[in-house]
Motif scaffolding. Structure first.
Motif, PDB file in Angstrom:
ATOM      1  N   VAL A  88       2.522   3.430  -2.260  1.00  6.47           N
ATOM      2  CA  VAL A  88       1.666   1.858  -2.112  1.00  6.47           C
ATOM      3  C   VAL A  88       0.217   2.263  -2.552  1.00  6.47           C
ATOM      4  O   VAL A  88      -0.364   2.994  -2.303  1.00  6.47           O
ATOM      5  CB  VAL A  88       1.778   1.362  -0.718  1.00  6.47           C
ATOM      6  N   GLY A  89      -0.162   1.177  -3.427  1.00 11.57           N
ATOM      7  CA  GLY A  89      -1.503   1.044  -3.893  1.00 11.57           C
ATOM      8  C   GLY A  89      -2.167  -0.243  -3.644  1.00 11.57           C
ATOM      9  O   GLY A  89      -1.499  -1.253  -3.210  1.00 11.57           O
ATOM     10  N   TRP A  90      -3.568  -0.037  -3.456  1.00 11.89           N
ATOM     11  CA  TRP A  90      -4.410  -1.343  -3.242  1.00 11.89           C
ATOM     12  C   TRP A  90      -5.180  -1.725  -4.631  1.00 11.89           C
ATOM     13  O   TRP A  90      -5.807  -0.800  -4.948  1.00 11.89           O
ATOM     14  CB  TRP A  90      -5.376  -1.284  -2.109  1.00 11.89           C
ATOM     15  N   ILE A  91      -5.104  -3.060  -4.839  1.00 16.03           N
ATOM     16  CA  ILE A  91      -5.828  -3.575  -6.117  1.00 16.03           C
ATOM     17  C   ILE A  91      -6.622  -4.940  -5.681  1.00 16.03           C
ATOM     18  O   ILE A  91      -5.980  -5.554  -4.601  1.00 16.03           O
ATOM     19  CB  ILE A  91      -4.882  -3.710  -6.924  1.00 16.03           C
ATOM     20  N   ARG A  92      -7.792  -5.166  -6.119  1.00 14.13           N
ATOM     21  CA  ARG A  92      -8.451  -6.166  -5.780  1.00 14.13           C
ATOM     22  C   ARG A  92      -8.807  -7.046  -6.933  1.00 14.13           C
ATOM     23  O   ARG A  92      -8.882  -6.499  -8.116  1.00 14.13           O
ATOM     24  CB  ARG A  92      -9.783  -6.076  -4.891  1.00 14.13           C
ATOM     25  N   GLN A  93      -9.105  -8.416  -6.661  1.00 17.79           N
ATOM     26  CA  GLN A  93      -9.517  -9.056  -8.000  1.00 17.79           C
ATOM     27  C   GLN A  93     -10.417 -10.226  -7.541  1.00 17.79           C
ATOM     28  O   GLN A  93     -10.161 -11.202  -6.650  1.00 17.79           O
ATOM     29  CB  GLN A  93      -8.242  -9.807  -8.339  1.00 17.79           C
ATOM     30  N   PRO A  94     -11.944 -10.243  -7.762  1.00 20.85           N
ATOM     31  CA  PRO A  94     -12.764 -11.157  -7.481  1.00 20.85           C
ATOM     32  C   PRO A  94     -12.218 -12.522  -8.197  1.00 20.85           C
ATOM     33  O   PRO A  94     -11.612 -12.495  -9.130  1.00 20.85           O
ATOM     34  CB  PRO A  94     -13.992 -10.768  -8.217  1.00 20.85           C
ATOM     35  N   GLY A  98     -11.210 -10.102 -13.234  1.00 23.23           N
ATOM     36  CA  GLY A  98     -10.127  -9.080 -13.540  1.00 23.23           C
ATOM     37  C   GLY A  98      -9.574  -8.113 -12.243  1.00 23.23           C
ATOM     38  O   GLY A  98     -10.097  -8.419 -11.161  1.00 23.23           O
ATOM     39  N   LEU A  99      -8.915  -7.083 -12.523  1.00 25.95           N
ATOM     40  CA  LEU A  99      -8.181  -6.456 -11.358  1.00 25.95           C
ATOM     41  C   LEU A  99      -8.985  -5.047 -11.637  1.00 25.95           C
ATOM     42  O   LEU A  99      -9.460  -4.387 -12.246  1.00 25.95           O
ATOM     43  CB  LEU A  99      -6.594  -6.169 -11.901  1.00 25.95           C
ATOM     44  N   GLU A 100      -9.199  -4.612 -10.102  1.00 27.84           N
ATOM     45  CA  GLU A 100      -9.685  -3.334  -9.789  1.00 27.84           C
ATOM     46  C   GLU A 100      -8.776  -2.381  -8.965  1.00 27.84           C
ATOM     47  O   GLU A 100      -8.527  -2.887  -7.936  1.00 27.84           O
ATOM     48  CB  GLU A 100     -11.249  -3.381  -9.267  1.00 27.84           C
ATOM     49  N   TRP A 101      -8.353  -1.117  -9.425  1.00 24.96           N
ATOM     50  CA  TRP A 101      -7.630  -0.399  -8.776  1.00 24.96           C
ATOM     51  C   TRP A 101      -8.537   0.054  -7.271  1.00 24.96           C
ATOM     52  O   TRP A 101      -9.754   0.600  -7.929  1.00 24.96           O
ATOM     53  CB  TRP A 101      -7.144   0.647  -9.482  1.00 24.96           C
ATOM     54  N   LEU A 102      -7.968   0.315  -6.257  1.00 27.35           N
ATOM     55  CA  LEU A 102      -8.947   1.044  -5.204  1.00 27.35           C
ATOM     56  C   LEU A 102      -8.534   2.189  -4.612  1.00 27.35           C
ATOM     57  O   LEU A 102      -9.013   3.133  -4.584  1.00 27.35           O
ATOM     58  CB  LEU A 102      -8.690  -0.243  -3.949  1.00 27.35           C
ATOM     59  N   ALA A 103      -6.922   2.290  -4.265  1.00 30.95           N
ATOM     60  CA  ALA A 103      -6.565   3.531  -3.821  1.00 30.95           C
ATOM     61  C   ALA A 103      -4.764   3.317  -3.806  1.00 30.95           C
ATOM     62  O   ALA A 103      -4.452   2.437  -3.859  1.00 30.95           O
ATOM     63  CB  ALA A 103      -6.902   3.499  -2.320  1.00 30.95           C
ATOM     64  N   ASN A 104      -4.280   4.772  -3.726  1.00 31.00           N
ATOM     65  CA  ASN A 104      -3.081   4.922  -3.647  1.00 31.00           C
ATOM     66  C   ASN A 104      -2.510   5.770  -2.595  1.00 31.00           C
ATOM     67  O   ASN A 104      -3.270   6.610  -2.314  1.00 31.00           O
ATOM     68  CB  ASN A 104      -2.340   5.626  -4.812  1.00 31.00           C
ATOM     69  N   ILE A 105      -1.350   5.695  -1.784  1.00 34.21           N
ATOM     70  CA  ILE A 105      -0.960   6.658  -1.109  1.00 34.21           C
ATOM     71  C   ILE A 105       0.585   6.943  -1.416  1.00 34.21           C
ATOM     72  O   ILE A 105       1.330   5.797  -1.644  1.00 34.21           O
ATOM     73  CB  ILE A 105      -0.975   6.117   0.353  1.00 34.21           C
ATOM     74  N   TRP A 106       1.042   8.108  -1.181  1.00 32.90           N
ATOM     75  CA  TRP A 106       2.416   8.489  -1.726  1.00 32.90           C
ATOM     76  C   TRP A 106       3.456   8.881  -0.324  1.00 32.90           C
ATOM     77  O   TRP A 106       2.700   9.010   0.821  1.00 32.90           O
ATOM     78  CB  TRP A 106       2.281   9.567  -2.599  1.00 32.90           C
ATOM     79  N   TRP A 107       4.397   9.163  -0.686  1.00 40.35           N
ATOM     80  CA  TRP A 107       5.486   9.403   0.200  1.00 40.35           C
ATOM     81  C   TRP A 107       5.037  10.607   1.233  1.00 40.35           C
ATOM     82  O   TRP A 107       5.332  10.686   2.505  1.00 40.35           O
ATOM     83  CB  TRP A 107       6.953   9.573  -0.272  1.00 40.35           C
TER      84      TRP A 107
END
Lengths: 107, 119
Positions: B36-42, B46-55
């Protein structure tokens, strides 16, 4: 970080036309490129992954191509529902980076 | 059917900590290859990737924000979390969580949650 330069920033086309959107990576991303469609107020929807693989449920008028640093999204026979902003994403290496987006307007 | 839904505080003040929750269904974060990842968008941007976590609890952060980000998961309750410390107005955005499965691109996205940082 890998920079993704997306062009054009905006595009106006008529129903039935064919359009192409380009993404240029600052280095080789080995086909690790995805394309997304985003409509106002909605989340991005995956269209293409690995540069040319069509996501399940996406109409076949969408296609992706490219290699190395240059990639493109082609939309054939534009329909009214294709009006949206399109983004590319490189997932070749961390951090994943997005193109700035292309806003497609239908005339 | 894969679904994800983000939740958050809506509004918070500068210097506070933003806590976001992603509640998902249709997959498990204990499955090999799942992430699962987190992405943000003002707004309007545009889109900015923030972080990912894996199984396997492997975690990756955007270097430009790394010192402020913490990603975690609760596998048994099908949730992922993101904390951003010391927020300021530049953190005002819609925040999305999204799934990855045996790949690094995001195949399913949540609807997004709008976060405003304002004094």
């Amino acid at each position: 970080d890998i920079q993704m330069t997306q062009s054009p920033a905006s595009l106006s086309a008529s129903l039935g036309e064919t359009v192409s959107i380009e993404c240029l990576a600052s280095e080789d991303i080995y086909n690790n490129l995805a394309w997304y469609q985003q409509k106002p107020g909605k989340s991005p929807q995956l269209l293409i992954y690995y540069a040319s693989s069509l996501q399940d449920g996406v109409p076949s008028r969408f296609s992706g191509s490219g290699s190395g640093t240059q990639y493109s999204l082609k939309i054939n026979s534009l329909e009214s529902e294709d009006a949206a902003t399109y983004f590319c994403l490189q997932d070749s290496e961390y951090p994943p980076t997005f193109g700035a987006g292309t806003k497609l307007e239908l005339k | 059917q894969v679904t994800l839904k983000e939740s958050g505080p809506g509004i918070l003040q500068p210097s506070q900590t933003l806590s976001l929750t992603c509640t998902f269904s249709g997959f498990s974060l204990s499955t090999y290859g799942m992430g699962v990842g987190w992405i943000r968008q003002p707004s309007g941007k545009g889109l900015e990737w923030l972080a990912n976590i894996w199984w396997d609890d492997d975690k990756y952060y955007n270097p430009s924000l790394k010192n402020r980000l913490t990603i975690s998961k609760d596998t048994s309750n099908n949730q992922a979390f993101l904390k951003i410390t010391n927020v300021d107005t530049a953190d005002t955005a819609t925040y999305y969580c999204a799934r990855m499965f045996r790949a690094y691109y995001f195949d399913y996205w949540g609807q997004g949650v709008m976060v405003t940082v304002s004094s």
